[in-house]
Each structure stands twice: as C-alpha cells, then as structure tokens.
Design an enzyme around this catalytic site. Sequence first.
Site, PDB file in Angstrom:
ATOM      1  N   SER B 149       0.779  -1.137   0.028  1.00 20.44           N
ATOM      2  CA  SER B 149      -0.035   0.014   0.106  1.00 20.44           C
ATOM      3  C   SER B 149       0.887   1.292   0.001  1.00 20.44           C
ATOM      4  O   SER B 149       1.554   1.406  -0.746  1.00 20.44           O
ATOM      5  CB  SER B 149      -1.027  -0.156   1.020  1.00 20.44           C
ATOM      6  OG  SER B 149      -1.800   0.840   1.088  1.00 20.44           O
ATOM      7  N   ASP B 226     -10.263  -5.324  -3.749  1.00 23.70           N
ATOM      8  CA  ASP B 226      -9.766  -4.357  -2.718  1.00 23.70           C
ATOM      9  C   ASP B 226     -10.540  -3.130  -2.933  1.00 23.70           C
ATOM     10  O   ASP B 226     -10.641  -2.621  -4.004  1.00 23.70           O
ATOM     11  CB  ASP B 226      -8.290  -4.072  -3.233  1.00 23.70           C
ATOM     12  CG  ASP B 226      -7.437  -3.219  -2.264  1.00 23.70           C
ATOM     13  OD1 ASP B 226      -8.170  -2.351  -1.284  1.00 23.70           O
ATOM     14  OD2 ASP B 226      -6.352  -3.165  -2.290  1.00 23.70           O
ATOM     15  N   HIS B 260      -7.674  -5.639   1.024  1.00 27.68           N
ATOM     16  CA  HIS B 260      -6.251  -4.618   1.224  1.00 27.68           C
ATOM     17  C   HIS B 260      -5.707  -4.941   2.457  1.00 27.68           C
ATOM     18  O   HIS B 260      -4.683  -4.387   2.815  1.00 27.68           O
ATOM     19  CB  HIS B 260      -6.731  -3.362   1.176  1.00 27.68           C
ATOM     20  CG  HIS B 260      -5.610  -2.258   0.932  1.00 27.68           C
ATOM     21  ND1 HIS B 260      -5.219  -1.914  -0.271  1.00 27.68           N
ATOM     22  CD2 HIS B 260      -5.086  -1.716   1.706  1.00 27.68           C
ATOM     23  CE1 HIS B 260      -4.281  -1.234  -0.143  1.00 27.68           C
ATOM     24  NE2 HIS B 260      -4.357  -0.762   1.007  1.00 27.68           N
TER      25      HIS B 260
END
Lengths: 690, 265
Positions: B149, B226, B260
Amino acid sequence: MTSAPRGAARGTSQRDLEEDADELVHLYGLEDDDELGDEFADETMPRIEVSEYPAAEQRDWRLSGEAAEAEDLGFGGWGSEGQCQDLREAYRYAHGRASEEYECYVIPEEEDEEEAPDVFCATCKLPLRALEKVLEEHKGHEVTPLSKALESAKDEIHKNMCRLEKQIIEMENFACHLEEVFITVEENFGRQEQNFESHYNEILETLAQKYEEKILALGEKKKEKLEALYGQLVSCGENLDTCKELMETVEEICHEEKVDFIKDAVAMADRLRKFLETKTDVELAAQPALEDQTLDFSDVEQLLGSINTIPAPSAPVINPQAPSSATGSSVRVCWSLFSDDTVESYQLSYRPVRDGSPGTDHTESTVTVKETYCSVANLEPNTQYEFRVTAQNRAGLSPASERAVYMTAPSPPVIKSKEVRSCEEAALIRWESGNLNPVDSYTVELTQAEAPGAAGVTESVVGVPTCEALVQLQPRQSYAIYVRALNVGGPSARSEPATVHTTGSYFRLDEQTCHPWLAISEDGLTAVRSERKAPTREPPPRSTRFSRCVAVMGNLIPVRGRHYWEVEVDERSDYTVGVASEDVPKQEDLGANRLSWCMRHTWAAPRHKYEFLHNKTTPDIRITVPPKKIGILLDYENSTLSFFNVDISQHLYTFSCQLPQFVHPCLSLEKPGRLKIHNGIPVPKHVALY
Amino acid sequence: MALKQISSNKCFGGLQKVFEHDSVELNCKMKFAIYLPPKAETGKCPALYWLSGLTCTEQNFISKSGYHQAASEHGLVVIAPDTSPRGCNIKGEDESWDFGTGAGFYVDATEHPWKTNYRMYSYVTEELPQLINANFPVDPQRMSIFGHSMGGHGALICALKNPGKYKSVSAFAPICNPVLCPWGKKAFSGYLGTDQSKWKAYDATHLVKSFPGSQLDILIDQGKDDQFLSDGQLLPDNFIAACAEKKTPVVFRLQELLLHRYLYY
C-alpha cells in the site's frame, strides 16, 4: 617396562625372553583372557609366585612365568619350532592360571557388552574398539571403521560368489563336452576293435579254406596217380598172363606131332608176332615224385598285410561354438580327433539352418583344411549354420561328426539419430535392429568425447532387451553413443555413433502430433503456420494429431529433473507455449484441460494480452514489456513450470503443477506466424532461483 | 550510531530482532525490525527492505506475514522500518490515520512543521541502509525493496528514484499514482505544499516516465476485491500504462478475492 627378576638370575637370556614373549603375545593374540581361560582345564603346572598385578607389570609376571618354565624345560635358545610350540603351551598355561586366581587382572581387550568393536585393523585382521587402536600393538596399523570393513568384506564375498557361479556354468559346459568326447572315444575304439576282429577272422577263414583245398587237391592227385599205376599193374598182369599162356601153348605145341606142330606153330608164330608187336608199355604211368607244388599264399599275405595298414579315420568331434568367436560374416569352427588315427585332411561341410521341413533345397558347401579349425567366411549375419566335419586319409573318409550349429554375429543396429532426446543427466536412444531375425539383446556403449579420436573410458550397458535405452550421463559433457546387437555368436560391430551433448535438454517437435495446418521444419525445431487456410495435402485425421487447436507437441526425455528451453516468438502473433501430458485431449485447446499448462499471447493492437492457462483458468496478469524470447523451466522435483522473458531476465509466472505423469513441450499458433525452439541451453542463473 | 536491541527471538533457525536508534534524518528515536537468517552466521546475505502501509509500525510485518520461513530458507536479511517518525510532538500529527504519525508516505517533507522530522525518504534510502550495512552481515550490492500500500508506493519510488540501487522491487496493492488519488493529494499537500511539480518527484507513475530504464524487475500484486482499488486510491492501471509505454518490465498480477488487509502478505 620394568624388569623385576624373579627366581634365579638369568643374565642376557632375560632380554631375549622379554622380546620373544612380546612377539608371541602379539603373534598369538593372547591378550584376550577369555580365549585362554577355557583352555585351561587341569592344573598340573607348578605354582608361580606373583606379588602384584597391575597392568604395567603383567609382562614381568609373564616373563617370569615362562622363564621359570623355560628353566624347567631346560631351554637355552629359541630356534626350533618345537621349542616355540612348547613355549607357547607353557606361556598359555601360566597366563590362564593367573586370570583364574586373580580377578583384578586387567585384560586390555576384554569385550564388554557396552563397548563392541567398531573399527577394524586391516593389518592384524582383527576387530577392535576404537580405543585400542591407540595401543602399541596397533600403532601404525591401517585401521578402518568397522562398517566400512564389513562392506568391503561383503563386497569380496559377493565378488567371489559371482566368480563361483561363473565357474559352475563353465564346469557344467565342460562336463557336457567331456561326455560327448567320452562317447566318441568309445565308439571309435569299438570300431577299431571290430575292424581288427573281422580282419583277423577273414585271415583265419582264408587259411582254413586253403588248407582244405590243398588237402583235397593232394588227395586227388594221389588217387589219380595210384589209379594210373594200378591200371598199369593190371595191364602188366594181363600181359604176364598172356605171355605165360602163350609160353605154355608154345610148349605144348613143341610136344605135338610134326603135322600138328607146323599148323599150330605157324598160327602161334603169328600170334606171338602180333603179341610182341604190341608195345609193352613199361613206362611208368605216374611218376612217384611229387610235382613242384608251391602253395599260393599271396592272398593270405595280403590279408595279413592289410591288418597293419592304416584304416580310415574315426569321426572327429565338433566343438560347441566358443562365445564371441563369430563376426557378422564369419564363424570359427573347431573340432578335435579323439583317436590315434592318421589324418591327412578334414572336410568341413555346412549349410544354413532353415525353418521348415528338410528336403528344401539346401546348398551345402564344403571346405577342405589341414588344421582342426576353420574360419568360414562370406556368411549371412545373424544366421545359424549347421556344420559337420569328416576326417580323411589314404584309406578313405571317416564317418561324419555330429552336426553342430554355429551362429554368425548380428549386423550392427542403426541408431535413429533424429529421435534422440536428452537432458543434462540422461539420454533416450532408439534404434533399428539392423537384422531381419530377432537378436538376443543389445549393448549400448558410451564414451565421453573429450577430443575426437581420443580413447576414453567406454561405459557399456548390457542386456538391453528392446530397441531403446535410457542411459544416465554426466552433465556438461559430450558423449558418443554406440549400439551393438548380440546373439550367441557374439556382438555385432558398433553402430554409427549418435552424439549427445548434456548441456541442457534436447527435444524435437513430433510430426505425428502436428495439426495439419502447421508445418514443422526439417530439424524439428520450428513450427510455421502459413497464411493459407487449407494445406496442400490433408493427411487423414488421427488420434495423435491436434485437430482443433493448431498445435504440435515435442518429445521430451522422460526424466524427472529440470528441463529448460526457449521459444522465439513474434510479438505480433497469437501463440501459446507450454507443456502438456502425452494423453492431453487433442481435440481441445491447449490450457483448456487439466493436462496442459501454457502461456498464451493475444495481440489486439495496441494491447498485448497474456494469459497463463490451466484447466481453462488464468490469473489476471499484465506484462508491460512483451517478450521476444520466452524461457520455460519445467521442474519435476519442485512441481513447477515457470515462464521468463529471456532478454531481460524477467520472471513472468510460475505454475504449481502436480506432475505424476511426464509432460512434453507444446505450442500452438492461433494466427499465421512462426515459433522457433532453442534447445540444449543450460539453466540460466536467474532462472535457477525459481 | 548506537543500536539498542529491544528484543530478539529465534525463528526458523534465525533471529528476529528489533532495534532502536537515534535517527539523524528524523530527529527522534526510531525502531526497526531485522531478521537474520541462519546463513548470516557464516556470511553476508542479501538485504530486503519492507515498507509497511498506513497506520503500521515495525511490528505489523514481522507479526502477521509469516515471511520468516521463506527468509530463512533463502538466506535473506529482512529489514522492516517504522512508517513515520514518532513522538515528535508535532501539532496535528495524530489527527488522521492517513496523515502524520504512521503515514510518512516515504517523502522528505518541505513544509513546516513537518520538514524537521518527516524525512522518511532519506531515512529509508540513505540512513537506514548505511546503518544496516555497518552493523549487520549484509551484502551492500544486493538490496531489494518491497512494501504494501503506502509502503508499496514507497518501494516503487525509492527504486525508481535510485536506478541501480535495488535489484528488484515488488509491491502489494501499492498506491501507484498518488498525485491523482485522495490519499496522495492529502499527504503531498501537507508535506510538500501546493506546488504539484514537487509532488511528481514522489509519484511512481510520473517517475517511471523518466526512468532511465536500467535493469529493474517490478512485480505488483493487487487484490481484485480491494475496496481501495475501487475507490480509486491505488490506480495501478495508470502505472502499468506508463510502464508499457516506457517499456519498463512489470508483471502485474490481479489476484482474485484479495482485499487490502495485512493478511495479504
């Protein structure tokens, strides 16, 4: 070693005793008390005075013991064996005695259960504990771990067993041969005996016959003569009678009157005159002497003579074919003669053995030789021939020997070099027999071709039953591989070699699997799909060909190692490359089932689409630099199939695939284009990581 | 620079340690986690830097990812720094979860009051490697970087701004084009001010356009489900398109069902 003299002083002999004692200890391995304790039954030996028994002084003790004995036995020197023997006895005695009386006696090699021997002294050929190796007795000796010694002992035994087996076979064969010879000798000598007997009988008969004839002839002659003489005698007698009669008549006449006298006298004179004119044969009719009668014994002489003349020889014995004595076109036939006959030459006849009834046209050939062997050439390979041999001398021909069958070696096989597949560790070779009839087995020979013509070590794989072999090789070498065919006659000549480089995996595309719209190059490495839809010739559909997907499969060597190859692709073409198992359904697309794994590229300008297909599924993957050359790594051990962009050493994707069966490279062209395979590449470093 | 060992645990034959030190770039005490595989006892190993995402510390990766076995087997030293300076007492640093503490965005801030402490870019690319090279058995020539991320964004930009420094870069669900996404806009305007040209220097999609293109192996994994993807925070397509144009080799894998979360590791 301290030397505490005990008993009487001994002077210099003491030194000798010590040394010899040590030697004997060594020689007879007498340290082990267990060995000796048992031997010691009765105690009849003299008591020995001993004061202490720590290990260090044991030698002294022994020394004194044997010295005492020696003294008693009156030994001065140590020369004779007898003396040594007695000494040993005495020594043993003393030693054993000690152990019985003194339990604290320390014996260096007592075997405790916990401490089993674990090394082996090759010099003394004794198992020992590792500690003992350090002791003086074994210093400097060659010591190996017990397991190793066991293994090598086992090896020895195994080798010897093999040799024994071989010997058994050899002896059995020899025994058979001996039997044959035995029978032949019996026959031959039997013949000789008969021969002689009949000869001899003939002679006897002839003599008997002659005797009879002669006696008869003599008898006849005698009779003849006697009869002749008797005849004469009779006629003599008659003559006499007549004479006498005439005489009497004449006398009577003389006494008659004149007139009667004249009458009768005239008549008488006539008669007398006639009578006397008749010749009297006073020649003997038969001579008393025998005429010269030499008996004709010439035929008997001839017979007697022929007893000693050389008879025709007895039959020779053909030897069974010696192993590996034949070539593809010749055999070496050997035979022997088991009698004392004189032989001038041998005639060897042979003809090929044919199946089917006898009476078919066999052309028999004959060779005359002087030796007891003959190399017969110009024969057909891998063929059986029947041989028999006759011996010959002035007297004639022997009976023929038994028939023996010899076989020529086969013709060399022909390796199918286009079908050779290999990888770093092995090669799969196929060949054609090279012979019409079956052979017994094949031998595959490999040499590492370090330099052309260099004589390297040749490794042989024997007893290959079919026309194919998977041989293990070392990586990164070049090999020349030959094949020979083998039958009872021996091995054929070497085939032409096939060269194998174990730098990587080598395979070719298999035309048998190829979709009709694909053309495979001569070298089996390029597949081309041309613009034309329909091919010039449409071969009949087969279950081995891909029918729906324009694909072809390669033949990868079935070895569960790592295989790496590269495929050159055209960025703009639609293609699929990967692997599939041999029985992948050929009427389906590659990647549409569980038996194939592949990477598919579709070009729809300006996008490149990449899929990694197995069982109709693909992960969603985007690749930014379209590969021009795709590296494929098939790893059986790790059960993975990986794809790489070769030019930038980029890993693209890896399948985890369970591969219980063997798989082969496959590729297809969804649109006209060209795919070229590059083989034999060692696994690149960056790839090796996967 | 003095390293203080905070913890040490044996793991798969190697050692998972946490150290603390006084950072020069960040002007505060910083912790980092380091895993030393068994091979490190006998020789220098390649180093792999892991950059965590928003709200994380040096603990998330070492606790949740289960990477130790792989690192042990492959003989890799794995270093996981914190995601931002801590305890700096800057006003507003703890107000949001996606800006300030735990959200360093791996940039060197130019704006007050952040510029004194928020220099994660220099920390990750200069200070930390120097520290590691000097104190641990790592091969300075073999370094790679990866992250998740925000850490993915950090990994990408570190690699793209330093051609040849990293052998490979991988990212899990990275923020690929921060200039165009809400997170990025918020962070960059806070740390770098309003001049968008300064923002581009920390944007992977922009950086790749001018990347000199030496050997760089990029692997991106992205979960299909996600929510940040669908929220337009991550924007991988932009990055891919830029790479495709520039012919920078990237393999981008869109994974089914992956969200995620940290469990992605």
